[in-house]
Design an enzyme around this catalytic site. Structure first.
Site, PDB file in Angstrom:
ATOM      1  N   HIS A   1     -25.330  23.291   1.679  1.00  0.00           N
ATOM      2  CA  HIS A   1     -25.352  23.736   0.288  1.00  0.00           C
ATOM      3  C   HIS A   1     -24.290  24.810   0.088  1.00  0.00           C
ATOM      4  O   HIS A   1     -24.133  25.669   0.945  1.00  0.00           O
ATOM      5  CB  HIS A   1     -26.734  24.323  -0.038  1.00  0.00           C
ATOM      6  CG  HIS A   1     -26.813  24.893  -1.423  1.00  0.00           C
ATOM      7  ND1 HIS A   1     -26.919  24.083  -2.541  1.00  0.00           N
ATOM      8  CD2 HIS A   1     -26.767  26.168  -1.867  1.00  0.00           C
ATOM      9  CE1 HIS A   1     -26.956  24.861  -3.616  1.00  0.00           C
ATOM     10  NE2 HIS A   1     -26.862  26.134  -3.234  1.00  0.00           N
TER      11      HIS A   1
ATOM     12  N   CYS B   1       0.809  -1.213   0.000  1.00  0.00           N
ATOM     13  CA  CYS B   1       0.000   0.000   0.000  1.00  0.00           C
ATOM     14  C   CYS B   1       0.850   1.276   0.000  1.00  0.00           C
ATOM     15  O   CYS B   1       0.720   2.123  -0.875  1.00  0.00           O
ATOM     16  CB  CYS B   1      -0.916  -0.047   1.223  1.00  0.00           C
ATOM     17  SG  CYS B   1      -1.808   1.456   1.527  1.00  0.00           S
TER      18      CYS B   1
HETATM   19  P1  FAD Z   1       0.701  -5.818   1.863  1.00  0.00           P
HETATM   20  O1  FAD Z   1       0.436  -4.370   1.843  1.00  0.00           O
HETATM   21  O2  FAD Z   1       1.004  -6.490   0.573  1.00  0.00           O
HETATM   22  O3  FAD Z   1       1.917  -6.031   2.878  1.00  0.00           O
HETATM   23  C1  FAD Z   1       2.480  -7.268   3.101  1.00  0.00           C
HETATM   24  C2  FAD Z   1       3.899  -7.060   3.586  1.00  0.00           C
HETATM   25  O4  FAD Z   1       4.386  -8.303   4.069  1.00  0.00           O
HETATM   26  C3  FAD Z   1       4.872  -6.629   2.499  1.00  0.00           C
HETATM   27  O5  FAD Z   1       5.533  -5.446   2.875  1.00  0.00           O
HETATM   28  C4  FAD Z   1       5.856  -7.801   2.380  1.00  0.00           C
HETATM   29  O6  FAD Z   1       7.181  -7.375   2.127  1.00  0.00           O
HETATM   30  C5  FAD Z   1       5.746  -8.429   3.755  1.00  0.00           C
HETATM   31  N1  FAD Z   1       6.079  -9.850   3.792  1.00  0.00           N
HETATM   32  C6  FAD Z   1       5.575 -10.844   3.013  1.00  0.00           C
HETATM   33  N2  FAD Z   1       6.092 -12.024   3.365  1.00  0.00           N
HETATM   34  C7  FAD Z   1       6.940 -11.772   4.370  1.00  0.00           C
HETATM   35  C8  FAD Z   1       7.799 -12.593   5.143  1.00  0.00           C
HETATM   36  N3  FAD Z   1       7.859 -13.914   4.960  1.00  0.00           N
HETATM   37  N4  FAD Z   1       8.583 -12.007   6.087  1.00  0.00           N
HETATM   38  C9  FAD Z   1       8.539 -10.669   6.286  1.00  0.00           C
HETATM   39  N5  FAD Z   1       7.744  -9.848   5.595  1.00  0.00           N
HETATM   40  C10 FAD Z   1       6.954 -10.400   4.658  1.00  0.00           C
HETATM   41  N6  FAD Z   1      -6.111  -0.639  -1.883  1.00  0.00           N
HETATM   42  C11 FAD Z   1      -6.943   0.329  -1.452  1.00  0.00           C
HETATM   43  O7  FAD Z   1      -7.728   0.083  -0.524  1.00  0.00           O
HETATM   44  N7  FAD Z   1      -6.943   1.569  -2.010  1.00  0.00           N
HETATM   45  C12 FAD Z   1      -6.110   1.884  -3.018  1.00  0.00           C
HETATM   46  O8  FAD Z   1      -6.134   3.025  -3.502  1.00  0.00           O
HETATM   47  C13 FAD Z   1      -5.229   0.901  -3.512  1.00  0.00           C
HETATM   48  N8  FAD Z   1      -4.385   1.170  -4.518  1.00  0.00           N
HETATM   49  C14 FAD Z   1      -3.523   0.210  -4.950  1.00  0.00           C
HETATM   50  C15 FAD Z   1      -2.692   0.510  -6.020  1.00  0.00           C
HETATM   51  C16 FAD Z   1      -1.809  -0.434  -6.494  1.00  0.00           C
HETATM   52  C17 FAD Z   1      -0.907  -0.097  -7.643  1.00  0.00           C
HETATM   53  C18 FAD Z   1      -1.751  -1.718  -5.871  1.00  0.00           C
HETATM   54  C19 FAD Z   1      -0.776  -2.753  -6.340  1.00  0.00           C
HETATM   55  C20 FAD Z   1      -2.586  -2.031  -4.827  1.00  0.00           C
HETATM   56  C21 FAD Z   1      -3.488  -1.066  -4.357  1.00  0.00           C
HETATM   57  N9  FAD Z   1      -4.379  -1.333  -3.324  1.00  0.00           N
HETATM   58  C22 FAD Z   1      -5.252  -0.371  -2.898  1.00  0.00           C
HETATM   59  C23 FAD Z   1      -4.404  -2.636  -2.647  1.00  0.00           C
HETATM   60  C24 FAD Z   1      -3.641  -2.559  -1.303  1.00  0.00           C
HETATM   61  O9  FAD Z   1      -2.323  -2.133  -1.552  1.00  0.00           O
HETATM   62  C25 FAD Z   1      -3.644  -3.911  -0.626  1.00  0.00           C
HETATM   63  O10 FAD Z   1      -4.963  -4.378  -0.492  1.00  0.00           O
HETATM   64  C26 FAD Z   1      -3.017  -3.812   0.760  1.00  0.00           C
HETATM   65  O11 FAD Z   1      -1.703  -3.339   0.679  1.00  0.00           O
HETATM   66  C27 FAD Z   1      -3.034  -5.177   1.457  1.00  0.00           C
HETATM   67  O12 FAD Z   1      -2.464  -5.046   2.710  1.00  0.00           O
HETATM   68  P2  FAD Z   1      -1.744  -6.274   3.435  1.00  0.00           P
HETATM   69  O13 FAD Z   1      -1.260  -5.726   4.735  1.00  0.00           O
HETATM   70  O14 FAD Z   1      -2.616  -7.435   3.435  1.00  0.00           O
HETATM   71  O15 FAD Z   1      -0.491  -6.660   2.513  1.00  0.00           O
END
Ligand code: FAD
Ligand code: NAI
Length: 464
Positions: free
Chosen positions: A443, A42
């Site tokens: 408004h 994100c």
């Molecule tokens: P992530 O944000 O993917 O974080 C997971 C983290 O875990 C990563 O930093 C990774 O390095 C770490 N990790 C993985 N495995 C390991 C391990 N074994 N050991 C240590 N660290 C590890 N969503 C919205 O709601 N609004 C938006 O405007 C939006 N825009 C987006 C634009 C783009 C271009 C993209 C690609 C996605 C967008 N999203 C948006 C989606 C959003 O980014 C994701 O839904 C969100 O980041 C998911 O959060 P998360 O914490 O599940 O995983």
């Protein structure tokens, strides 16, 4: 080596929010993150950098399209791509450092490196095994691959969203594969910056899952903005040459084969859960058929004491859904009642105009078999939207015909991503359309259009 109450794996919006809430609830918490900076997809390569580029390119579009109409004249604004990338990087850094600050403030240990789960209560990072009472997997997602297409972000020709956020230069032409959220947001950015953008989509519609009327209007507006669409097209392969790439596709309606050339190709055909290296099979954590971590109603996996949230588990891949699950699972682990209402999770596409939705679409509401009312109000009847040159969209409210309870809302128009939240709050409180219609709205605001759509569910909107 200390023993933790909780180790969170991954510091995206799911993981870091979970860690903060757990620390606030008195748990001793560590968060493992392998990236150089906190914030996950994100903050680093998703929501935040894309919104920075959308903001900058939107303002550029305003200077070119609308400034003159308002009597704002002068030298033509041009793009310094390096500086724009710098603005994007600063925006990202400000936010990732913010999470570091919050970790320190809440006394959360950031364990730097990639985690592997050795067993319940054991998380290995490098050569060290950390002990903990609970583990939350918040490892997120990665771009899905497409058969016949090799992504090379460093090369800058065939890229995924990460590469598209940092292209070496603004391409003259771009083919976007996939008319989903990423394709349309980043496609919009480059179209506004001057690229000729063609979106090639497998289905006959754009943004699958959205309300049908919104899909049609959205496509119409984007087409007016210069994006071209090839729908019902199955991409069979991408080849690269000296001047860019060739995308081969077959039109599904007549099996005819076509090739389209572009300087850059953005592959945006969805994302898949990222669980590589976690050792889940060894520990016995079960996955769904599509590779998501299987969880129960309290985000517990098939192994006691190991939980999972965010993009790694089924559900919409959205930052705020991950955050909500992060908070809720922290509360469950702390012995409280964590809860997420999956019926009220808004979705927003940050194009201009923005597109926002919550709850049931008209199609989905009809499928439930109940009788519904649809109240629609065009922004053409909203004074503020007209002044903003954004009167092409509408608000559409869906309510139960018998109880008047709000079931969903779909907005295409100025600030839709903010407007949707009054409907989210209303739905959380089980409000009727009449409740919204009877609430005084200031408004002139775009919010008045939401009230008008609610009025349209009853005796009628005023300004139509
Ligand atoms: P992530 O944000 O993917 O974080 C997971 C983290 O875990 C990563 O930093 C990774 O390095 C770490 N990790 C993985 N495995 C390991 C391990 N074994 N050991 C240590 N660290 C590890 N969503 C919205 O709601 N609004 C938006 O405007 C939006 N825009 C987006 C634009 C783009 C271009 C993209 C690609 C996605 C967008 N999203 C948006 C989606 C959003 O980014 C994701 O839904 C969100 O980041 C998911 O959060 P998360 O914490 O599940 O995983
Ligand atoms: P998506 O699932 O939104 O869209 C993918 C599109 O590609 C679909 O329209 C699909 O039909 C199409 N497609 C799939 N295979 C294809 C093929 N072979 N040829 C042509 N088209 C094909 O996925 P996207 O845009 O990659 O985004 C991934 C996730 O990131 C989404 O789930 C979204 O929730 C999240 N995201 C959210 C944002 C937001 O909330 N504003 C912004 C960006 C991403």
């Amino acid at each position: 080596m200390s023993t933790y109450d909780l180790i969170v794996i991954g510091a995206g919006p799911g993981g870091y929010v979970c860690a903060i809430r757990a620390a606030q609830l008195g748990l001793k918490v560590a968060c493992v993150e392998g990236r150089e900076t906190l914030g996950g997809t994100c903050l680093n390569v998703g929501c935040i950098p894309s919104k920075a580029l959308l903001h900058a390119s939107h303002l550029l579009h305003e200077t070119h399209e609308n400034f003159d109409k308002m009597g704002l004249t002068g030298a033509h604004v041009t793009v310094d791509w390096t500086k724009m990338q710098g603005y994007k990087a600063e925006t990202v850094a400000g936010n990732t450092k913010g999470i570091e600050f919050l970790f320190k403030k809440n006394k959360i240990d950031w364990i730097k490196g990639w985690a592997e789960i050795e067993g319940p209560g054991k998380v290995k990072v490098g050569d060290t095994v950390h002990e903990t009472k609970n583990i939350v997997i918040a490892s997120g997602s990665e771009p899905a691959s497409l058969r016949g297409v090799e992504v090379d972000n460093a090369g800058g020709v065939v890229v995924d969203s990460t590469g598209a956020l940092a292209l070496p230069q603004i391409p003259k032409s771009m083919v976007v594969i996939g008319a989903g959220v990423i394709g349309l947001e980043l496609g919009s950015v480059y179209a506004r910056l001057g690229a000729e953008v063609t979106v090639v989509e497998f289905l006959d519609i754009i943004t699958p899952g959205m309300d049908g009327e919104v899909q049609k209007q959205f496509q119409k507006i984007l087409t007016k903005q210069g994006l071209k669409f090839v729908l019902g097209a199955a991409v069979s392969g991408v080849t690269t040459g000296q001047d860019g790439a060739k995308v081969a596709y077959t039109l599904r309606k007549d099996d005819s084969e076509h090739v389209i050339e572009a300087e850059t190709v953005l592959v945006a055909t969805g994302r898949r859960p990222y669980v590589a290296g976690l050792g889940l099979d060894k520990v016995g954590v079960e996955l769904t058929e599509r590779g998501f971590v299987k969880v129960d109603g309290h985000w517990q996996t098939s192994v006691k004491g190991i939980y999972a949230i965010g993009d790694a588990v089924p559900g919409p891949m959205l930052a705020h859904k991950a955050e909500d699950e992060g908070m809720a699972v922290a509360e469950v682990i702390a012995g409280k009642h964590g809860h997420v209402n999956y019926d009220v999770i808004p979705g927003v596409i940050y194009t201009t105009p923005e597109v926002a939705s919550v709850g049931l679409t008209e199609e989905a509401a009809k499928e439930t078999g109940r009788k519904i009312k649809v109240g629609k109000f065009p922004f053409m009847g909203n004074a503020r939207a007209k002044a903003l040159f954004q009167a092409e969209g509408f608000v559409k409210m869906i309510a139960d015909a018998e109880t008047d309870r709000v079931l969903g809302c779909h907005i295409i128009g100025p600030g839709a991503g903010e407007l949707i939240h009054e409907v989210c709050v209303a739905m959380e409180f089980g409000a009727s359309a009449e409740d919204i219609a009877l609430t005084c709205h200031a408004h002139p605001t775009c919010s008045e259009a939401v009230r008008e759509a609610a009025l349209a569910c009853g005796d009628g909107a005023i300004h139509v």
